[in-house]
Design an enzyme around this catalytic site. Structure first.
Site, mmCIF file in Angstrom:
data_model
loop_
_atom_site.group_PDB
_atom_site.id
_atom_site.type_symbol
_atom_site.label_atom_id
_atom_site.label_comp_id
_atom_site.label_asym_id
_atom_site.label_seq_id
_atom_site.Cartn_x
_atom_site.Cartn_y
_atom_site.Cartn_z
ATOM 1 N N GLU A 1 -11.983 -9.059 -16.528
ATOM 2 C CA GLU A 1 -10.814 -9.717 -15.715
ATOM 3 C C GLU A 1 -10.896 -11.044 -15.899
ATOM 4 O O GLU A 1 -9.781 -11.624 -15.565
ATOM 5 C CB GLU A 1 -10.799 -8.900 -14.346
ATOM 6 N N ARG B 1 -14.904 2.223 -9.282
ATOM 7 C CA ARG B 1 -15.026 1.042 -9.377
ATOM 8 C C ARG B 1 -15.417 0.539 -8.115
ATOM 9 O O ARG B 1 -14.879 1.085 -7.002
ATOM 10 C CB ARG B 1 -13.565 0.415 -9.787
ATOM 11 N N ASN C 1 -4.326 -6.542 -15.967
ATOM 12 C CA ASN C 1 -3.597 -7.005 -15.152
ATOM 13 C C ASN C 1 -4.111 -8.603 -14.538
ATOM 14 O O ASN C 1 -3.308 -9.383 -14.745
ATOM 15 C CB ASN C 1 -3.373 -6.081 -13.839
ATOM 16 N N ASP C 2 -5.258 -8.201 -14.234
ATOM 17 C CA ASP C 2 -5.937 -9.652 -13.869
ATOM 18 C C ASP C 2 -6.367 -10.429 -15.011
ATOM 19 O O ASP C 2 -5.991 -11.684 -14.942
ATOM 20 C CB ASP C 2 -7.311 -9.255 -12.950
ATOM 21 N N CYS D 1 -7.854 -0.465 -18.807
ATOM 22 C CA CYS D 1 -7.115 0.390 -17.525
ATOM 23 C C CYS D 1 -6.221 -0.646 -16.884
ATOM 24 O O CYS D 1 -5.678 -0.190 -15.777
ATOM 25 C CB CYS D 1 -8.479 0.668 -16.731
ATOM 26 N N HIS E 1 0.771 -1.170 -0.088
ATOM 27 C CA HIS E 1 -0.026 -0.154 -0.064
ATOM 28 C C HIS E 1 0.856 1.374 -0.165
ATOM 29 O O HIS E 1 0.650 2.329 -0.711
ATOM 30 C CB HIS E 1 -0.915 -0.105 1.150
ATOM 31 N N ARG F 1 -10.012 3.735 -8.210
ATOM 32 C CA ARG F 1 -10.112 2.555 -7.537
ATOM 33 C C ARG F 1 -10.466 2.799 -6.053
ATOM 34 O O ARG F 1 -9.643 3.345 -5.177
ATOM 35 C CB ARG F 1 -8.427 1.991 -7.059
ATOM 36 N N ARG G 1 0.294 -12.452 -10.615
ATOM 37 C CA ARG G 1 0.768 -11.158 -11.130
ATOM 38 C C ARG G 1 1.742 -10.495 -10.309
ATOM 39 O O ARG G 1 2.645 -9.532 -10.816
ATOM 40 C CB ARG G 1 -0.342 -10.005 -11.544
HETATM 41 C C1 PEP Z 1 -6.590 -4.848 -13.371
HETATM 42 O O1 PEP Z 1 -6.683 -5.837 -12.913
HETATM 43 O O2 PEP Z 1 -5.926 -4.661 -14.759
HETATM 44 C C2 PEP Z 1 -6.927 -3.496 -12.759
HETATM 45 C C3 PEP Z 1 -7.214 -2.485 -13.670
HETATM 46 O O3 PEP Z 1 -7.411 -3.584 -11.686
HETATM 47 P P1 PEP Z 1 -6.242 -3.886 -10.213
HETATM 48 O O4 PEP Z 1 -4.859 -3.608 -11.008
HETATM 49 O O5 PEP Z 1 -6.658 -2.731 -9.440
HETATM 50 O O6 PEP Z 1 -6.680 -5.206 -9.914
HETATM 51 MG MG MG Z 2 -8.023 -6.166 -11.465
#
Ligand code: PEP
Ligand code: MG
Length: 754
Positions: free
Chosen positions: A610, A511, A633-634, A681, A368, A475, A644
């Site tokens: 995701e 979100r 990312n997910d 995103c 964090h 977020r 990840r």
């Molecule tokens: C993602 O998963 O790409 C995303 C934008 O959400 P976070 O990185 O907050 O999981």
């Molecule tokens: Mg995510």
């Protein structure tokens, strides 16, 4: 020499008398060597102190030739004295001259003395000098004598560190810790380069008086200090976020073990019994530990030694009542904060205008504090193991959040390279700033919407600075993560209202709470999971415990008051989940309407893509959504079944692989067929080459970290999107690991800056 601990006590008492006399430091040292020699029945006692040029200089002697004082000098590592300073441990020799490191200095006249005992004079983990006794006859000094000399050296450390010696003989002689440059390689956690001066997040404790007036009282102080230390660690361990387990808990478990360690406590009690104050006793034992630490090569044991060192620092703070962090004190204009670990709120406590950089011994990409550092644009390096032991407050330091390195006391040439790098980056930023109001249009006329990812109010000024069209991902969990308890509905509402007000006419896509996996709320009990990324998280948790989500939805609906509210749900895995989330919004809207609250002018609901399973449900999902946003990312982590956050897997699979591009292409195609706006995103949107590929696939809206807007826009301006599209669609059926080389070649051919 007495064989009991009475010896050092008497000596310490005499030393205190000497210290109390209003004398110049040099005279004090001259008296001290006489006292020590007499007390230890030694023919020689000498004090060597480290100069800023890393030379150990003979400052005072009883028994050696007085003419050698301020003349005899040895490098660290040279001669017996140099070895002691280097290795920071005592040397006890019956025949000094037969030791391989013995360096003959004729001016001292020491050749007639056979036995030799030397101990380092330590302060805050550094050797400030060496204290030596010598005798003519061959003998081995006893353990008690070594202890006595070590205790005495604590007093000398006090004198050496006090700075009183600066004008003792020559104005140029200044006692300081070693000044050698050091370099650490860690993890780049927040981009940027910072040049500044060291501020220790938890300031080191300066011990005022090492000599005890009242031994039983000092024992009592040590006992109650230890009790407080133990109970504070027990408290930390019982806190809900720690109780659940994880890395932090392991550290604290080790702390607890050491805090209750009898051997450690006994050593400190013994040191008190030799006549030291409780804090000086803690430091005495800490010095021994530090000296051992330097020699340990086993990573695990070294880690444990660090824990013990940390624990000693905590105990010192308890004993001296200095429990505040540096955030509450005076900061230099260019502070680089150094700590072992830090929570996000602690970073937010600092005066942003004075903090240039952050270096932690721990810290990971998703910690964090790293998220907050990025939001505050504070360059940050993590995993800089060992840095704390080598810095002193005020040391010049460079934190390179681009490469993940730290330079402590950098040599001039390194500093110059970095100054150039900083001005190069500033020039580049200035170029990006010029692009701020230039529309993001490709060279063949395609308009692109560039949005930023945000999560804290401190992110919002970046909207203007970057010239972004809006916020593509807000977020909301970050507000929850930095709070110490669940934010109430009104607090959430104020927060969202503030965000929308600052954004003005620009859209903000909120979100809903995405907690679970690596995003942990310290105040919320969460059971330990085998696979948290695949576990009870995000929308799954929210639908099972709808109270939380409903509260958030209510806060958002009320905050939007007359405006358009855009809200999306993370980790949707099946259409049903989206329908249930949508139903909660409808329910809350009705509730608010019934109670006469103003509603948003319009509500648009979206799903994050995701989870791969959702891709095959898009024909059913898209007619129900107002927009979709791809969390790459997910999505990539689940497509590749690769964590990840796992450092070993970090570069293993490439988001520019044909398979990812193919999936993304499919999503864009379907979205366009259903006339549903689509954005992406995840982190890949902020990397120019990846962003280029996204435009080639047909994306026209992407959301990224604010600092990425400039580089991405600069890429867009020179991109022939249609030509890229034709080439790219040829590539997505290849069985290759990645098409990065082909994309890079395309960029090079068209002079596109990526
Ligand atoms: C993602 O998963 O790409 C995303 C934008 O959400 P976070 O990185 O907050 O999981
Ligand atoms: Mg995510």
């Amino acid at each position: 020499m007495s064989s009991s601990v009475v010896g050092p006590r008497v000596l310490l008492r005499r030393l205190r008398e000497v210290m109390a006399e209003p004398e110049a430091a040099q005279e004090r040292l001259d008296k001290i060597v006489v006292l020590i020699a007499a007390n230890m029945v030694a023919e020689v006692c000498s004090i060597y102190l480290l100069r800023p040029d890393d030379m150990l200089e003979l400052y005072a002697t009883e028994g050696l030739n007085p003419g050698a004082v301020h003349e005899t000098r040895l490098k660290v590592g040279e001669g017996l004295v140099g070895v002691i300073a280097n290795e920071m441990r005592p040397l006890n020799l019956t025949d000094a001259q037969s030791h391989p490191a013995f360096a003959y200095r004729p001016e001292t006249g020491e050749e007639i003395y056979q036995s030799f005992l030397g101990v380092p004079i330590m302060r805050a983990g550094h050797a400030l000098g060496v204290l030596v006794v010598q005798n003519r006859a061959r003998r081995r000094y006893s353990e008690e004598e070594i202890e006595a000399l070590l205790t005495t050296s604590m007093v000398l450390a006090e004198i050496a560190a006090s700075g009183d010696l600066d004008d003792a003989s020559a104005a140029t002689r200044q006692i300081r810790a070693p000044v050698r440059p050091r370099h650490f390689e860690g993890l780049a956690l927040a981009d940027g380069i910072a040049l500044g001066h060291v501020v220790l997040h938890e300031p080191r404790i300066e011990i005022g008086n090492p000599i005890a007036d009242n031994m039983p009282f000092e024992k009592e102080r040590l006992t109650s200090g230890l009790a407080e230390l133990r109970s504070s660690i027990d408290d930390m361990l019982s806190r809900s976020d720690v109780a659940r387990g994880g890395e932090h808990r392991e550290v604290l478990e080790a702390y607890r073990m050491f805090a209750h360690d009898r051997g450690w406590a006994e050593k400190m009690y013994e040191a008190v019994a030799t006549g030291l104050t409780a804090e000086a006793a803690v430091e005495r034992v800490q010095n021994d530990n530090r000296a051992r630490m330097v020699r340990i090569t086993d990573a695990y044991l070294q880690e444990r030694s660090h824990d013990l060192d940390d624990l000693a620092n905590r105990l010192l703070r308890i004993l001296t009542g200095h429990t505040d962090t540096a955030a509450t004190g005076e900061l230099p204009k260019d502070a680089i904060i150094i700590a072992r670990s830090m929570g996000p709120a602690e970073l937010l406590d600092y005066d942003r205008d004075r903090v240039r950089g952050l270096v932690l011994e721990e810290g990971t990409q998703n910690s964090h504090v790293a998220i907050v550092a990025r939001a505050l644009r504070i360059p940050m390096v993590g995993q800089a193991t060992g840095v704390l032991d080598t810095v002193d407050p005020g040391d010049p330091v460079i934190a390179d959040g681009e490469a993940g390195s730290v330079h402590v006391r950098p040599p001039l040439d390194v500093e110059q390279v970095y100054s150039e790098k900083v001005s190069f980056r500033a020039k580049r930023q200035a170029q990006y700033a010029k692009l701020r109001d230039v529309p993001a249009v490709t060279s063949d006329g395609a308009e692109v919407s560039l949005l930023i990812n945000a999560g804290l109010v401190v992110d919002l000024p970046h909207l203007d600075e970057a010239g972004a069209e809006g916020i593509g991902l807000f977020r909301t969990e970050l507000q929850f993560m930095i709070a110490s308890a669940f934010p109430r509905m009104t607090a959430q509402m104020e927060y969202y209202r503030n965000v929308m007000q600052i954004a003005g006419a620009r859209p903000v896509v909120f979100r809903s709470l995405d907690i679970g996996a690596d995003k942990v709320l310290p105040y919320m009990a969460q059971s330990k999971e085998e696979n948290p990324a695949l576990g009870w998280r995000a929308i799954r948790m929210a639908l099972d415990r709808p109270g939380l989500l409903r509260l958030q939805i209510r806060a958002l609906l009320r905050a939007a008051e007359g405006r358009t509210l855009k809200l999306m749900f993370p980790m949707i895995t099946e259409v049903e989940e989206f329908k249930r989330a949508r139903a909660l919004v409808a329910q809350e809207s009705e509730f608010l309407e019934r109670h006469g609250h103003p509603l948003p002018g319009k509500v648009e609901l979206g799903a994050m893509i995701e989870v791969p399973a959702l891709v095959w449900q898009l024909p059913a999902l898209l007619p129900l959504t107002d927009f979709i946003s791809i969390g790459s990312n997910d999505l990539c982590q689940f497509l590749f079944a690769a964590d990840r956050g796992h450092p070993r897997l970090a570069g293993r699979y490439d988001p520019l692989s044909p398979v990812v591009l193919k999936v993304l292409h499919e999503i864009v195609q379907l979205a366009s067929k259903h006339n549903v706006p689509v954005t992406l995103c995840g982190e890949m949107a902020g990397r120019p080459l990846e962003a280029m590929a996204l435009l080639g696939l047909g994306f026209r809206a992407i959301s990224m970290a604010p600092a990425a807007i400039g580089p991405v826009k600069s890429m867009i301006l020179s991109l022939p999107a249609e030509e890229l599209r034709n080439e790219l669609l040829e590539l997505i059926d290849l069985p290759d690991h990645s098409v990065r080389p082909q994309l890079a070649a395309f960029a090079a051919k068209h002079n596109i800056s990526v």
